[in-house]
Structures are given as structure tokens and as C-alpha cells.
Design an enzyme around this catalytic site. Structure first.
Site, short mmCIF file in Angstrom:
data_model
loop_
_atom_site.label_atom_id
_atom_site.label_comp_id
_atom_site.label_asym_id
_atom_site.label_seq_id
_atom_site.Cartn_x
_atom_site.Cartn_y
_atom_site.Cartn_z
N ARG A 53 0.83 -1.20 0.00
CA ARG A 53 0.00 0.00 0.00
C ARG A 53 0.87 1.26 0.00
NH1 ARG A 53 -4.41 1.58 4.55
NH2 ARG A 53 -5.15 3.45 3.53
N GLY A 58 6.78 0.98 5.44
CA GLY A 58 7.65 0.07 4.70
C GLY A 58 7.66 0.37 3.21
N CYS A 59 6.51 0.68 2.67
CA CYS A 59 6.42 0.97 1.23
C CYS A 59 7.12 2.28 0.89
CB CYS A 59 4.96 1.00 0.80
SG CYS A 59 4.16 -0.60 1.01
N THR A 60 7.06 3.24 1.80
CA THR A 60 7.76 4.51 1.59
C THR A 60 9.26 4.29 1.65
OG1 THR A 60 5.89 5.76 2.46
CG2 THR A 60 8.04 6.87 2.46
N ALA A 63 10.26 2.52 -1.67
CA ALA A 63 10.16 3.39 -2.84
C ALA A 63 11.24 4.48 -2.83
CB ALA A 63 8.77 4.03 -2.92
#
Length: 171
Positions: A53, A58-60, A63
């Protein structure tokens, strides 16, 4: 074929050297909305990474680490690697994520998780005793002929770039 060469969890048993599933998805790139298809990507290797998401910690981390090292991710022979992130988020959420984090690569929207299922990364997850279906953070390096060159399941956001660099060295 060894277990390490097979992508577990996918119905097709996607394996290193096998053709990857076709796709045609809407997304958001650094310059705005775009549509990306596996057919249009033929002739160039690319990284397809699945994340749960947009705008989560974690995704930030993942990325932004890719953004910060994108210039270093080079295909043997000199060209830069095309990076595509895939999540179930809508295009609007992807746009906010790209703008807020100044991402320099494309994020694709897979709201019905069809591509995640094709790659075997739409899995049962457990959090605080609650079970639900979601995206398993995974990464797939696809060669110029549209075949799986390398993959990593359960990717650590902070170690993702190191894995990509190592996988590229084997292309």
C-alpha cells in the site's frame, strides 16, 4: 527445476526462464498518468515490484530507496533499469505518493489484484491475529524477452536495492 527457481504460490508455477504474465495497467509516473503494458516493454529488462500500500512506512522506505539509487541500477551494457511498482491502490493514491515522495519511476494500479494473483503474491496474511488477503512484498526482474530473470519473495524494504543490484549483475 529446484524449489529456489520456482515462484511459490502462483497457480502457473512461474519459474526463472519462463515467460512472465502479460499485463496492461493504468498508473502514475513522474510526469502524470500513463498506461503500461508488458507488450510495450519488450526489448528492455524491467523490475516489477509488488508492495502492499502506498504511503505506508515500509512501502515509503522501499520506494524512496529505489528513487535514491535509481541511477545506479544499470543493465549490463549501460542502460538504466525501468522500475515499475505495483499495488492495489487506485491511481489517485499513487499520484499522491509520487508527488509527496518525489518518485522518479512509475507506479501501477492493480485494484482487482489480477496481476498480483498471476505472480502468486496475492496471499493470506496475518496481523495481530487477524487473517486477510493482501500483497506479499515481492520483486521480479524481467529480461528483454519477457522472461523471468530473477525474483525475491518477502522483500525487506531496506534491503531491496541491494538485491536488485545483485540480480542485475547476473543478467
Amino acid at each position: 527445476m529446484t524449489q529456489a527457481e520456482k515462484v511459490s504460490g502462483s497457480g502457473e508455477g512461474l519459474a526463472v526462464g519462463a515467460p512472465v504474465p502479460d499485463f496492461d495497467l493504468a498508473g502514475m509516473g513522474p510526469t502524470g498518468e500513463e498506461r503500461v503494458s508488458s507488450h510495450a516493454l519488450r526489448g528492455q529488462p524491467y523490475l516489477l515490484y509488488f508492495y502492499p500500500r502506498a504511503s505506508t512506512p515500509g512501502c515509503t522506505t522501499q520506494a524512496c530507496d529505489l528513487r535514491d539509487h535509481l541511477a545506479e541500477l544499470r543493465i549490463p551494457g549501460g542502460d538504466g533499469l525501468r522500475v515499475l511498482g505495483v499495488s492495489p491502490d487506485g491511481v489517485g493514491a499513487l499520484e499522491k505518493f509520487i508527488l509527496k515522495q518525489a518518485l522518479s519511476f512509475t507506479l501501477l494500479s492493480d485494484p482487482d489484484h489480477a496481476l498480483a494473483e498471476a505472480y502468486g503474491v496475492w496471499v493470506k496474511k496475518k496481523l495481530y491475529g487477524r487473517e486477510f488477503m493482501g500483497v506479499e512484498r515481492s520483486s521480479f526482474l524481467v529480461d528483454a524477452e519477457g522472461r523471468l530473470a530473477a525474483f525475491k519473495r518477502k522483500v525487506s524494504p531496506a534491503k531491496h536495492v541491494a538485491w536488485v543490484q545483485e540480480a542485475l549483475s547476473r543478467l
